[in-house]
Design a protein around this motif. Structure first.
Motif, mmCIF file in Angstrom:
data_model
loop_
_atom_site.group_PDB
_atom_site.id
_atom_site.type_symbol
_atom_site.label_atom_id
_atom_site.label_comp_id
_atom_site.label_asym_id
_atom_site.label_seq_id
_atom_site.Cartn_x
_atom_site.Cartn_y
_atom_site.Cartn_z
ATOM 1 N N ASN A 512 -28.615 9.977 -4.061
ATOM 2 C CA ASN A 512 -29.798 9.634 -4.856
ATOM 3 C C ASN A 512 -29.622 9.958 -6.340
ATOM 4 O O ASN A 512 -30.412 10.700 -6.935
ATOM 5 N N GLN A 515 -32.486 9.801 -8.655
ATOM 6 C CA GLN A 515 -33.605 10.701 -8.321
ATOM 7 C C GLN A 515 -34.902 9.944 -8.045
ATOM 8 O O GLN A 515 -35.964 10.249 -8.582
ATOM 9 N N THR A 517 -38.012 8.434 -5.735
ATOM 10 C CA THR A 517 -38.835 8.677 -4.560
ATOM 11 C C THR A 517 -38.313 7.801 -3.436
ATOM 12 O O THR A 517 -38.116 6.613 -3.638
#
Lengths: 526, 526
Positions: A512, A515, A517
């Motif tokens: 990820n 970063q 959601t």
């Protein structure tokens, strides 16, 4: 205004059209404005589409930061035009300076809002269902989803918001935010304003080192160019704000292509207002002031103009109507956007005035310069309104009808009878709560936005806004054209199964790196 | 099987139709199955729509818990039918027991997945932009958004998944989850299975004390009932899985209503597989086994059946084709779902076999009972494939074509030439990464799901799944018909401006009593 050249903008090139020429007209004076805009032809549509297509795969994979900076650069470039833009827009539309300046602020504000939305990345709707190699009876593969841009988008500028719903308006901002190249067909009422803004976007494309096909701007009278754009196989969606007939013609073309595409048309809304019994009694006069102010705003040329008032007949309603009539009589005439819009308004009002079931309450002041409109207020009964579907037709401008109902049941019956709307408004006091609750389910089915004790004109650009609604308010009630959720109109989901990490898009890598959601194995990570 | 009554289910009533009678046929024997299903008429469509409409406002405002329990109750009721359901489905479809049992598990699993999605409430997409009374130059009102159900939904059962894409299949589950009453038009190939599942839903409606109009089940041969459903003004969306001609006819009807509605049709996909050079060389034989197994699965009657293999011509490709041919020759004949599907398959294969640019590599075993299909593998060149659009037409069943390309550029050219697909599959090794990366942008534009080193048959029901894709794979690439994101197909956003807390829906109350994830003032609350 020497900078205006009257050219089409095809990527970074300025191209002189060779079809029928367009001139803007100053609606306040009837004067023809220079320069001439020679319309484009299908050849320019083809060139713009080819450039957009070539730009698409690159542009849709720009980083979130790059794309956000691009949107912010457009805003700065628009601001850098300075007063020339305000003056040209005022001259082309007859709208006052404060309105144009406010609209410029809104336009740049929404570009910056979309920049922040792009950076946050929630629109990617990243979902990861990691592999379950030991699951019985069958292992689960690794599945990841993100949203990608639909493809090049055609945008049709609206007449009534020369900045906020035009070349760099809501549709352009949301499509660019989603990763779609945009080709704008400028509205012929404000070509100079369109050129200035188009050049600002063109400069931003260059400044950000993006492929030139990310943006093109076309001019053309008639429907040839618009139709050619919508049926071009490289165009994958379109946004339109305008008349019902224009919207339906293009919608039809979009649906009947060999590959149909989403066509987002905002077409027609009369934005009913429901003044409820206790509120009417307690503050009918104040309400009348607010109503007429909303009705007259921008010469009534808002998609959310309150064209209908529906209430139970009572002394309080009569007083409200009388007070609104008195206020409306004092309303100064205002210049409308174009001679064509003014003429259509006159016809619409005259249709009401001549209708034998409709009573004229008041007309505003007459004007002494061209294309000025006289506000209007009319009354009819629920029974007559139900009997004649024509009374539901939008009169674009500062005219409204009051529908007198026998009781609250008839109010609901009228609400059920209405076509889809952008907005509905309740004027209510605490004691009206039960009646409002009874009406609410109908209103939810009929409109994209429900207001209490406000007026529908004025559309906040924010996250919770819905500027949309059931047909014929729009052609697709599942979306909004204003606010950050508009980005979803130009996206589609793609699922990636068992891709090695090296082949995954950045947004879907296991670590990820952006970063974002994510919905990871069904749980929200933040 | 004495419990089958051959009736339509209109809410809680059993209604005997009076139109043309349908009988299921056991495709393995050609035997006609009892009972007879007398088809419904427009009168029953009208009754079902009226009940659905009356149920809508109540059902869409059931609490998250009530609605989740309802979905779970449907699953339990289906399981409670027991082996009668498996037997009837096997008899009506010719599908084997393990497949039907697996499909029942998937059907009940997806109902329970949607129950968990409903409870989590993310689908409401709650957004709150609180009032800013002191903002200059204009205060901001309080704006809140939630999603509400579109309205009653028509669902068309598919022939090839008598449980998972039929009466209580994906479309029904997602529409019920969204808060939409559902009217199913059963597929005429498995009326008994449909009746059993329909009665399970009917029982769940009663058990959960929901308005009876939440669910109805119609039978009818021909297109009359389906058309009447799609054009009924009380129907607000529809889901369809089936043939391209059937889908397009209903799509056209949905778009040409006075009020057009979303019509989600999944129609046609040939699911190209791209074996890449290094992978072919390293494990072509193993790949051939996997490919033929996927091709033969369910007699090739999957929407995601791999009908196309595209690769650069090489010795390794020849070896792959030869190995696949050898394996395919051993493939036992399988019973197809219906005589009609079998006949269409025979015609499709024969069209390929007779095509002068297409070479037959192998055919599977012939069958000795009715409606059995013989698998098929064919080869053609990229040049010939590009020259004849007919070669892109889906042959529904266990037949595939290999397209030989001159080089990787031609592979990309073929990929660009393809229509929209549900899936595309890459077979690749580490050394194929660069070639895969070059192909990926095209694949993303063409398909809803991209797989690496797997086979497209087998669709996981999860959060990240996309079972959808560009036209003509589906009529709306912005959605999926499998997985939890399918709920979004049946929702639309509504904005509430300045509503007093007492009038706000539960999901939007300031205290957040449902403890929903919200986008509050642009920030994600969790």
């Amino acid at each position: 205004m020497s900078s205006l050249q009257g050219n089409l903008l095809i990527g970074q090139r300025n191209v002189t059209g060779n079809s029928k020429t367009i001139h803007a007209i100053n609606p306040a004076t009837g004067e023809t404005l220079e320069p001439a805009y020679a319309g484009g032809s299908t050849a320019e549509v083809d060139q713009a589409c080819q450039l957009a297509w070539e730009a698409f795969d690159v542009y849709r994979e720009t980083s979130l930061e790059e794309r956000a900076v691009f949107l912010e650069t457009i805003a700065s470039q628009i601001e850098a035009i300075g007063n020339d833009l305000v003056e040209r827009a005022m001259t082309e539309t007859g709208l006052p300076q404060a309105r144009i300046e406010g609209e410029r602020g809104r336009t740049c504000g929404q570009l910056r809002l979309f920049a922040s939305v792009v950076r946050a990345g929630e629109w990617l709707d990243v979902r990861v269902d990691p592999a379950m190699p030991d699951r019985e009876p069958m292992p689960r593969p690794d599945l990841r989803q993100r949203h990608i841009a639909l493809g090049p988008v055609a945008v049709f500028g609206a007449s009534n918001f020369p900045l906020a719903f035009s070349v760099a308006g809501g549709d352009t901002a949301s499509a660019l935010a989603a990763g779609c190249p945009v080709i704008v067909k400028a509205h012929s009422a404000h070509p100079g304003t369109s050129e200035l803004v188009g050049r600002a976007i063109q400069a931003a494309v260059k400044q950000c080192n993006l492929p030139e096909g990310v943006f093109s701007l076309l001019f053309g009278s008639g429907r040839e160019i618009g139709h050619a754009l919508v049926v071009d196989p490289r165009i994958k969606a379109a946004g339109f704000t305008g008349s019902r007939s224009g919207g339906l013609a293009l919608l039809n073309a979009a649906q009947n292509r060999p590959e149909p595409i989403p066509f987002y048309a905002e077409m027609s809304s009369i934005n009913p207002v429901f003044p409820m019994a206790h509120a009417l009694k307690a503050r009918g006069k104040e309400m009348a002031e607010g109503f007429v102010a909303s009705l007259n705003m921008g010469a009534g040329q808002f998609c959310t103009n309150p064209g209908l008032v529906i209430a139970v007949k009572s002394q309080a309603l009569d007083d409200f109507v009388a007070a609104a009539g008195e206020t409306l009589k004092q309303s100064a005439a205002q210049t409308m956007l174009t001679p064509g819009i003014h003429e259509a308004y006159e016809q619409g009002v005259s249709r009401l005035a001549k209708h034998d079931k409709v009573r004229e309450v008041a007309r505003g002041q007459t004007g002494d310069s061209p294309n000025q409109c006289q506000s209007g207020l009319f009354v009819t009964t629920a029974e007559d309104f139900l009997a004649d579907h024509e009374l539901q037709e939008e009169v674009f401008g500062a005219t409204s009808q009051v529908i007198e109902c026998q009781n609250e049941e008839e109010v609901i019956r009228i609400a059920e009878h209405l076509e889809g709307q952008l907005t509905v408004t309740l004027q209510m006091d605490d004691d009206d709560l039960a009646a409002a609750q009874a009406l609410l389910p109908t209103l939810e089915r009929k409109a994209g936005r429900i207001l209490v004790n406000g007026w529908p004109t004025g559309v906040e650009v924010c996250h919770a806004m819905v500027h949309g609604g059931p047909y014929p308010a729009t052609s697709d009630s599942r979306t909004t054209s204003v606010g950050s959720a508009a980005i979803f109109r130009f996206l589609r989901p793609v699922c990636y199964q068992n891709l090695p990490d090296g082949l995954r898009p950045e947004a879907l890598k296991e670590s990820n790196p952006l970063q974002l959601t994510r919905l990871y194995d069904g749980k929200r990570e933040s």
